[in-house]
Write a protein that holds these residues in place. Structure first.
Motif, PDB file in Angstrom:
ATOM      1  N   LEU A   3       2.647   7.947   7.180  1.00  0.00           N
ATOM      2  CA  LEU A   3       3.062   7.533   8.518  1.00  0.00           C
ATOM      3  C   LEU A   3       2.698   6.064   8.667  1.00  0.00           C
ATOM      4  CD1 LEU A   3       1.432  10.493  10.500  1.00  0.00           C
ATOM      5  CD2 LEU A   3       3.708  10.434   9.439  1.00  0.00           C
ATOM      6  N   ALA A   4       3.339   5.396   9.608  1.00  0.00           N
ATOM      7  CA  ALA A   4       3.008   3.981   9.813  1.00  0.00           C
ATOM      8  C   ALA A   4       3.183   3.602  11.275  1.00  0.00           C
ATOM      9  CB  ALA A   4       3.875   3.084   8.938  1.00  0.00           C
ATOM     10  N   VAL A   5       2.378   2.626  11.671  1.00  0.00           N
ATOM     11  CA  VAL A   5       2.487   2.005  12.995  1.00  0.00           C
ATOM     12  C   VAL A   5       2.721   0.521  12.774  1.00  0.00           C
ATOM     13  CG1 VAL A   5       1.266   1.438  15.129  1.00  0.00           C
ATOM     14  CG2 VAL A   5       0.966   3.702  14.091  1.00  0.00           C
ATOM     15  N   ARG A   6       3.706  -0.025  13.455  1.00  0.00           N
ATOM     16  CA  ARG A   6       3.943  -1.465  13.369  1.00  0.00           C
ATOM     17  C   ARG A   6       4.409  -1.978  14.721  1.00  0.00           C
ATOM     18  NH1 ARG A   6       8.666  -2.540   9.056  1.00  0.00           N
ATOM     19  NH2 ARG A   6       7.724  -4.604   9.287  1.00  0.00           N
TER      20      ARG A   6
ATOM     21  N   GLU B 127       9.279   5.521   1.286  1.00  0.00           N
ATOM     22  CA  GLU B 127       8.048   6.280   1.060  1.00  0.00           C
ATOM     23  C   GLU B 127       7.391   6.730   2.357  1.00  0.00           C
ATOM     24  OE1 GLU B 127       8.486   3.272  -2.291  1.00  0.00           O
ATOM     25  OE2 GLU B 127       8.557   3.185  -0.099  1.00  0.00           O
ATOM     26  N   VAL B 128       7.722   6.072   3.466  1.00  0.00           N
ATOM     27  CA  VAL B 128       7.069   6.344   4.751  1.00  0.00           C
ATOM     28  C   VAL B 128       7.945   7.285   5.578  1.00  0.00           C
ATOM     29  CG1 VAL B 128       6.144   5.341   6.871  1.00  0.00           C
ATOM     30  CG2 VAL B 128       5.891   4.116   4.693  1.00  0.00           C
ATOM     31  N   ALA B 129       7.378   8.444   5.938  1.00  0.00           N
ATOM     32  CA  ALA B 129       8.152   9.476   6.631  1.00  0.00           C
ATOM     33  C   ALA B 129       8.446   9.121   8.079  1.00  0.00           C
ATOM     34  CB  ALA B 129       7.400  10.814   6.569  1.00  0.00           C
ATOM     35  N   LYS B 130       7.526   8.417   8.726  1.00  0.00           N
ATOM     36  CA  LYS B 130       7.698   8.114  10.147  1.00  0.00           C
ATOM     37  C   LYS B 130       7.077   6.763  10.470  1.00  0.00           C
ATOM     38  CE  LYS B 130       5.253  10.468  13.255  1.00  0.00           C
ATOM     39  NZ  LYS B 130       4.829  11.568  14.153  1.00  0.00           N
ATOM     40  N   VAL B 131       7.823   5.930  11.207  1.00  0.00           N
ATOM     41  CA  VAL B 131       7.326   4.626  11.656  1.00  0.00           C
ATOM     42  C   VAL B 131       7.461   4.570  13.167  1.00  0.00           C
ATOM     43  CG1 VAL B 131       7.597   2.121  11.537  1.00  0.00           C
ATOM     44  CG2 VAL B 131       8.040   3.513   9.505  1.00  0.00           C
TER      45      VAL B 131
ATOM     46  N   THR C 291       0.832  -1.206   0.000  1.00  0.00           N
ATOM     47  CA  THR C 291       0.000   0.000   0.000  1.00  0.00           C
ATOM     48  C   THR C 291       0.865   1.255   0.000  1.00  0.00           C
ATOM     49  OG1 THR C 291      -1.754  -1.183   1.188  1.00  0.00           O
ATOM     50  CG2 THR C 291      -1.840   1.221   1.228  1.00  0.00           C
ATOM     51  N   ALA C 292       1.913   1.248   0.818  1.00  0.00           N
ATOM     52  CA  ALA C 292       2.818   2.396   0.871  1.00  0.00           C
ATOM     53  C   ALA C 292       3.446   2.664  -0.493  1.00  0.00           C
ATOM     54  CB  ALA C 292       3.907   2.158   1.915  1.00  0.00           C
ATOM     55  N   LYS C 293       3.813   1.607  -1.181  1.00  0.00           N
ATOM     56  CA  LYS C 293       4.421   1.750  -2.507  1.00  0.00           C
ATOM     57  C   LYS C 293       3.455   2.421  -3.480  1.00  0.00           C
ATOM     58  CE  LYS C 293       6.542  -1.086  -6.141  1.00  0.00           C
ATOM     59  NZ  LYS C 293       6.917  -2.474  -6.534  1.00  0.00           N
ATOM     60  N   ARG C 294       2.194   2.040  -3.416  1.00  0.00           N
ATOM     61  CA  ARG C 294       1.201   2.594  -4.338  1.00  0.00           C
ATOM     62  C   ARG C 294       0.794   4.016  -3.974  1.00  0.00           C
ATOM     63  NH1 ARG C 294       1.710  -2.377  -4.676  1.00  0.00           N
ATOM     64  NH2 ARG C 294       1.095  -3.576  -6.530  1.00  0.00           N
ATOM     65  N   LEU C 295       0.826   4.335  -2.698  1.00  0.00           N
ATOM     66  CA  LEU C 295       0.468   5.680  -2.278  1.00  0.00           C
ATOM     67  C   LEU C 295       1.516   6.717  -2.671  1.00  0.00           C
ATOM     68  CD1 LEU C 295      -0.963   5.070   1.303  1.00  0.00           C
ATOM     69  CD2 LEU C 295      -2.203   6.091  -0.618  1.00  0.00           C
ATOM     70  N   ALA C 296       2.737   6.258  -2.918  1.00  0.00           N
ATOM     71  CA  ALA C 296       3.843   7.195  -3.152  1.00  0.00           C
ATOM     72  C   ALA C 296       3.580   8.121  -4.332  1.00  0.00           C
ATOM     73  CB  ALA C 296       5.136   6.405  -3.387  1.00  0.00           C
ATOM     74  N   GLY C 297       2.850   7.649  -5.314  1.00  0.00           N
ATOM     75  CA  GLY C 297       2.603   8.469  -6.487  1.00  0.00           C
ATOM     76  C   GLY C 297       1.518   9.512  -6.321  1.00  0.00           C
TER      77      GLY C 297
END
Length: 322
Positions: free
Chosen positions: A162-165, A175-179, A150-156
């Motif tokens: 942001l992400a939580v894991r 592509e993700v600014a903050k994890v 999903t992150a890869k596709r959102l990049a465009g």
């Protein structure tokens, strides 16, 4: 050798073509346990494989059609000497397909697709005014195969991601600014214009998105769930939609499936719901059938299995039957 598929509408001819000499059967989830005895391999899909069934049935291998194993008692299978394997999303293409569904629902919510179709029927023009993804902040909750795809596709789309894991120390893609970790969930929810649920589901995170989580979201945020329905306290989501705090929800998964057509959440005017079709594409189905049958053949030949999630210390000697 005998294989049971726990879904009554599954097309069996392609499986039979890939498994010459095998007997392939199917059942409804409700009738699965009754038919499982006498099988060598079972593919439950949504059917339950619990300790009671594992204690009396003859199969020695549970090969799931997909990633989810929430209906399989893996600990009981291990104790019974039964192997359990799934099909990872990056093997079948499921992760890519589900990521596409997440983008589809996000765009449809933001551009108010249902309302736009209605205004067309009413012969209105240039309304409603939707919102663009460009310049927004999107939070992906869960950075497994689906979250990464999903992150890869959102990049465009020109968004800040942001992400939580669970293991924040693993970081994320460029592509993700903050994890961050789950302990900082509320902080991320408060920043996001769109929240996408891509978590792996288990009893440990049932109702992960509860009333507190929805209250922590930015007013007017959009919520998308393409993971599992059990992650969401649906009463809390319905209340957040009714209050207007959550502007819309895109749901490919629900707590009870198939969904009740009268479910107020499914029928909510600010909900776009689909019947768990994120991973149901021609490409994913074909790739899954090939991967499943290849692993089943490995089991029949006594070869090492792929994608196992357990390691029985003593494999039941009566399996396979030959």
């Amino acid at each position: 050798m005998r294989l049971l598929i726990g879904y009554e509408d599954y097309p069996l001819d392609p499986l039979r073509a890939l498994l010459p000499g095998w007997e392939v059967f199917q059942s409804s989830p409700a009738g699965f346990a009754e038919m499982a005895d006498g099988m060598d391999v079972v593919t439950p899909i949504a059917a339950k494989v619990d300790a009671n069934l594992l204690g009396k049935a003859t199969f020695g291998f549970v090969q799931q059609f997909g990633v989810g194993l929430e209906t399989v008692d893996v600990a009981a299978a291990t104790e019974a000497g039964v192997w359990v394997a799934n099909l990872p999303g990056d093997v079948t293409g499921n992760a890519d397909a589900v990521a596409e569904q997440a983008i589809l629902l996000t765009l449809a919510l933001g551009r108010q697709l249902d309302a736009a179709r209605q205004t067309l029927r009413e012969r209105k023009w240039a309304q409603p005014a939707g919102r663009s993804l460009s310049g927004s902040t999107v939070a992906i909750i869960g950075l497994g195969a689906i979250g990464l795809a999903t992150a890869k596709r959102l990049a465009g789309f020109g968004v800040r991601q942001l992400a939580v894991r669970a293991r924040a120390e693993l970081g994320g893609p460029p592509e993700v600014a903050k994890v961050v970790g789950v302990d900082r969930l509320a902080e991320v929810l408060a920043e996001a214009d769109v929240v996408i649920s891509a978590l792996t589901f288990g009893e440990h995170n049932r109702n992960f998105f509860d009333a507190n989580a929805f209250a922590a979201m930015k007013p007017g945020a959009l919520f998308v769930n393409v993971a599992r329905g059990g992650l969401v306290d649906e009463a809390a989501l319905l209340a957040a939609l009714d209050s207007g705090h959550i502007a819309g929800a895109g749901l490919d998964v629900l707590a009870v499936e198939p969904a009740d057509p009268a479910d107020p959440l499914v029928n909510h005017p600010r909900v776009i719901a689909t019947p768990h079709v994120g991973g149901v594409t021609q490409q994913v189905l074909f790739n899954s059938m090939v991967a499943l049958t290849d692993n089943v053949k490995r089991y029949a030949a006594g070869e090492p299995l792929l994608w196992t999630v357990n390691q029985p210390s003593q494999v039941a000697q009566r399996r396979p039957q030959g």
